[in-house]
Design a protein around this motif. Structure first.
Motif, short mmCIF file in Angstrom:
data_model
loop_
_atom_site.label_atom_id
_atom_site.label_comp_id
_atom_site.label_asym_id
_atom_site.label_seq_id
_atom_site.Cartn_x
_atom_site.Cartn_y
_atom_site.Cartn_z
N LYS A 137 25.71 70.79 4.17
CA LYS A 137 25.70 71.92 3.24
C LYS A 137 24.65 71.67 2.17
O LYS A 137 24.57 70.58 1.61
N PHE A 138 23.85 72.68 1.87
CA PHE A 138 22.85 72.60 0.81
C PHE A 138 23.22 73.61 -0.25
O PHE A 138 23.47 74.78 0.05
N ALA A 139 23.29 73.17 -1.49
CA ALA A 139 23.63 74.08 -2.58
C ALA A 139 22.78 73.78 -3.80
O ALA A 139 22.54 72.61 -4.12
N LEU A 140 22.31 74.81 -4.45
CA LEU A 140 21.61 74.65 -5.72
C LEU A 140 22.63 74.84 -6.83
O LEU A 140 23.45 75.74 -6.78
N VAL A 141 22.56 73.97 -7.82
CA VAL A 141 23.51 74.02 -8.92
C VAL A 141 22.75 74.26 -10.22
O VAL A 141 21.79 73.55 -10.51
N ASP A 142 23.19 75.25 -10.95
CA ASP A 142 22.61 75.51 -12.27
C ASP A 142 23.07 74.40 -13.21
O ASP A 142 24.26 74.17 -13.38
N ALA B 31 27.19 64.59 -13.52
CA ALA B 31 27.18 64.35 -12.07
C ALA B 31 28.49 64.81 -11.44
O ALA B 31 28.50 65.41 -10.35
N LEU B 32 29.61 64.53 -12.11
CA LEU B 32 30.91 64.96 -11.58
C LEU B 32 31.00 66.48 -11.53
O LEU B 32 31.52 67.05 -10.56
N ASN B 33 30.49 67.14 -12.58
CA ASN B 33 30.50 68.61 -12.58
C ASN B 33 29.61 69.18 -11.49
O ASN B 33 29.98 70.16 -10.83
N ILE B 34 28.46 68.57 -11.27
CA ILE B 34 27.55 69.04 -10.21
C ILE B 34 28.20 68.83 -8.84
O ILE B 34 28.13 69.70 -7.97
N ARG B 35 28.86 67.70 -8.67
CA ARG B 35 29.55 67.44 -7.39
C ARG B 35 30.65 68.49 -7.15
O ARG B 35 30.81 69.01 -6.05
N THR B 36 31.37 68.82 -8.22
CA THR B 36 32.43 69.82 -8.08
C THR B 36 31.86 71.17 -7.68
O THR B 36 32.38 71.83 -6.78
N VAL B 37 30.78 71.56 -8.33
CA VAL B 37 30.17 72.84 -8.00
C VAL B 37 29.64 72.82 -6.56
O VAL B 37 29.83 73.77 -5.80
N GLY B 38 28.99 71.72 -6.18
CA GLY B 38 28.45 71.62 -4.83
C GLY B 38 29.53 71.63 -3.77
O GLY B 38 29.37 72.21 -2.70
#
Ligand SMILES: [Zn+2]
Length: 96
Positions: A32-37, A78-85
């Motif tokens: 899965k590829f996701a861009l995170v704001d 990093a934890l927030n980005i992982r959650t969003v991803g």
């Protein structure tokens, strides 16, 4: 790189290529590829979702006013980005 406009354009092109390659490789391997704001990733508590009003760049760690969790700025982001991803659920600026 002395020409600031040219340097920015060159840097933007490199980021575009990195994103393109990551997306391509992710598709090849079934990932899965996701861009995170990145907005609010540092200032949002990764434990409870509480969002600080504003956090300066010099603030490297902080404690959540809501749940009391202690956060390192970068690890929290990093934890927030992982959650969003992983979930597609993003924290956003809350209305007052
Ligand atoms: Zn919290």
């Amino acid at each position: 790189m002395k020409n600031k406009k040219l340097a920015k354009t060159t840097a933007d092109q490199h980021w575009f290529e990195i994103k393109r390659q990551l997306e391509y490789k992710s598709n090849c391997y079934g990932s899965k590829f996701a861009l995170v704001d990145e907005k609010y990733t540092s200032s949002t508590c990764s434990t409870c979702g509480y969002q600080l009003e504003k956090i300066g760049l010099d603030v490297r760690s902080w404690t959540c006013d809501h749940c009391g969790s202690a956060h390192d700025r970068d690890i929290n982001a990093a934890l927030n980005i992982r959650t969003v991803g992983a979930t597609g659920i993003a924290f956003g600026k809350r209305d007052k």
